[in-house]
Design an enzyme around this catalytic site. Structure first.
Site, PDB file in Angstrom:
ATOM      1  N   HIS A  10      -6.233 -13.583   9.335  1.00  0.00           N
ATOM      2  CA  HIS A  10      -5.035 -13.030   9.986  1.00  0.00           C
ATOM      3  C   HIS A  10      -5.406 -11.806  10.832  1.00  0.00           C
ATOM      4  O   HIS A  10      -4.800 -10.747  10.725  1.00  0.00           O
ATOM      5  CB  HIS A  10      -3.980 -12.654   8.944  1.00  0.00           C
ATOM      6  CG  HIS A  10      -3.551 -13.827   8.104  1.00  0.00           C
ATOM      7  ND1 HIS A  10      -2.688 -14.787   8.568  1.00  0.00           N
ATOM      8  CD2 HIS A  10      -3.914 -14.209   6.854  1.00  0.00           C
ATOM      9  CE1 HIS A  10      -2.510 -15.706   7.633  1.00  0.00           C
ATOM     10  NE2 HIS A  10      -3.244 -15.382   6.574  1.00  0.00           N
ATOM     11  N   LYS A  21       1.568   7.658   4.181  1.00  0.00           N
ATOM     12  CA  LYS A  21       0.982   6.325   4.333  1.00  0.00           C
ATOM     13  C   LYS A  21       0.490   6.060   5.757  1.00  0.00           C
ATOM     14  O   LYS A  21       0.131   4.950   6.087  1.00  0.00           O
ATOM     15  CB  LYS A  21       2.014   5.263   3.936  1.00  0.00           C
ATOM     16  CG  LYS A  21       2.556   5.446   2.520  1.00  0.00           C
ATOM     17  CD  LYS A  21       3.618   4.399   2.226  1.00  0.00           C
ATOM     18  CE  LYS A  21       4.684   4.935   1.312  1.00  0.00           C
ATOM     19  NZ  LYS A  21       5.787   3.979   1.127  1.00  0.00           N
ATOM     20  N   PRO A  78       0.803  -1.233   0.000  1.00  0.00           N
ATOM     21  CA  PRO A  78       0.000   0.000   0.000  1.00  0.00           C
ATOM     22  C   PRO A  78       0.833   1.279   0.000  1.00  0.00           C
ATOM     23  O   PRO A  78       1.766   1.419   0.784  1.00  0.00           O
ATOM     24  CB  PRO A  78      -0.836  -0.111   1.277  1.00  0.00           C
ATOM     25  CG  PRO A  78      -0.429  -1.338   1.981  1.00  0.00           C
ATOM     26  CD  PRO A  78       0.477  -2.120   1.097  1.00  0.00           C
ATOM     27  N   GLU A  79       0.529   2.173  -0.922  1.00  0.00           N
ATOM     28  CA  GLU A  79       1.145   3.498  -0.962  1.00  0.00           C
ATOM     29  C   GLU A  79       0.016   4.511  -0.739  1.00  0.00           C
ATOM     30  O   GLU A  79      -1.099   4.125  -0.407  1.00  0.00           O
ATOM     31  CB  GLU A  79       1.866   3.698  -2.307  1.00  0.00           C
ATOM     32  CG  GLU A  79       2.983   2.672  -2.501  1.00  0.00           C
ATOM     33  CD  GLU A  79       3.758   2.839  -3.799  1.00  0.00           C
ATOM     34  OE1 GLU A  79       3.832   3.961  -4.317  1.00  0.00           O
ATOM     35  OE2 GLU A  79       4.304   1.827  -4.288  1.00  0.00           O
ATOM     36  N   ARG A 126      15.850  -2.618  -4.098  1.00  0.00           N
ATOM     37  CA  ARG A 126      14.547  -2.516  -4.742  1.00  0.00           C
ATOM     38  C   ARG A 126      14.690  -2.560  -6.255  1.00  0.00           C
ATOM     39  O   ARG A 126      15.699  -2.152  -6.800  1.00  0.00           O
ATOM     40  CB  ARG A 126      13.870  -1.193  -4.383  1.00  0.00           C
ATOM     41  CG  ARG A 126      13.312  -1.156  -2.984  1.00  0.00           C
ATOM     42  CD  ARG A 126      12.721   0.205  -2.778  1.00  0.00           C
ATOM     43  NE  ARG A 126      12.304   0.428  -1.405  1.00  0.00           N
ATOM     44  CZ  ARG A 126      11.047   0.298  -0.998  1.00  0.00           C
ATOM     45  NH1 ARG A 126      10.114  -0.095  -1.834  1.00  0.00           N
ATOM     46  NH2 ARG A 126      10.724   0.569   0.237  1.00  0.00           N
TER      47      ARG A 126
END
Ligand SMILES: [Zn+2]
Length: 293
Positions: free
Chosen positions: A108, A74, A18-19, A282
């Site tokens: 979860h 975020k 998620p960004e 990355r």
């Protein structure tokens, strides 16, 4: 164990963490669904669900009314009729879900909240498979929680200062991709939107910030804002108000990606195969023809 490590490494480069647009989609969902509700029970089920810096256990939220939601980069948080807020960071796989009686329970669950507004009750859960996400009860300074104080405003923040941000980039002598991921210069941009921003800007990810003109940096910030706005718009249209799923939401923007995750696919602008390189642990995806060094 080996399998778990491989999966984690893969997710660093190839899956959708998620960004800003995904977090904003979740925030809008929460704003719409739980504002005005009172927390009547709160429990955490995992030792890492609550950040060690939290000033109080989740149980201290019982009785508090949710007055709204907010976000910086975020980081998102619930505002309460209390002198503190509940901060959430989704990490790599965090989700907020509203449980429905006729749907199977999430597998979860790290924390669970019972919410009540007049005669209506909701069960909100924080589900997080990889456990890099967290919750935290925090005080605020200038309306920003303690853990987000070091985070720079994102381009959608009324406090965002474009001129000062351009200068911060120019003052560094680092690769532009690395600079874009630095949340203390500009927040909200992660690996996906950094690659998309540089593709739109026709800038090679390894270009040093000191080699850029103020005009180029302004264009990069403009493209970052534009690509994240487009993703927010798509997250918004696909929003299912019964099921706030970060990974599901971010998947909708996948069809629009020009560079990220598109290794060997033709560049949508010139047809040259997209290249992937790795630096700083990355992956970076770019068009070797449109984004020359
Ligand atoms: Zn190209």
């Amino acid at each position: 164990m080996h399998g778990a490590v491989t999966e984690l490494e893969k997710s660093n480069s190839d899956s959708y963490v998620p960004e800003l647009p995904e977090v904003e989609t979740v925030r809008r969902g929460l704003q719409h669904l739980i504002t005005g509700y009172r927390i009547i029970d709160a429990q955490n089920f995992h030792p890492r669900a609550l950040k060690t810096e939290s000033i109080a256990p989740l149980g201290s939220l019982i009785g508090a009314k949710i007055t709204g939601t907010s976000r910086r980069g975020k980081f998102l948080w619930l505002t309460l009729n209390r002198p503190y807020v509940l901060v959430a960071h989704l990490g790599m796989s965090g989700q907020f879900l509203i449980h429905q009686r006729d749907r199977p329970r999430a597998t979860h669950i790290r924390a669970q909240f019972q919410l009540k507004k007049a005669l209506r009750t909701l069960e909100l859960v924080f589900n997080d498979q990889r456990t890099f996400g967290w919750l935290s009860v925090e005080e605020t300074t200038n309306n920003i929680p303690a853990s987000a104080q070091h985070i720079a405003p994102d381009p959608f923040d009324p406090l965002f200062d474009k001129k000062a941000t351009i200068q911060k980039y120019l003052n560094r002598n680092i690769k532009i991709k690395t600079a874009l991921l630095n949340q203390e210069i500009l927040s909200g941009v992660g690996n996906i939107y950094a690659d998309e921003t540089l593709w739109r800007s026709k800038i090679h990810p390894e270009t040093l910030t000191s080699e850029l003109t103020p005009k180029k940096v302004a264009a990069i910030i403009g493209n970052a804002t534009e690509v994240m706005q487009e993703a927010i718009n798509q997250g918004g249209t696909s929003f299912d108000d019964l099921y706030i799923n970060v990974n599901g939401e971010s998947g909708f923007f996948e069809q629009s990606l020009a560079a990220y995750g598109q290794e060997d696919e033709p560049c949508p602008r010139c047809g040259t195969p997209i290249k992937r390189i790795t630096f700083g642990a990355r992956s970076s995806h770019f068009c070797p023809r449109c984004q020359k060094r």
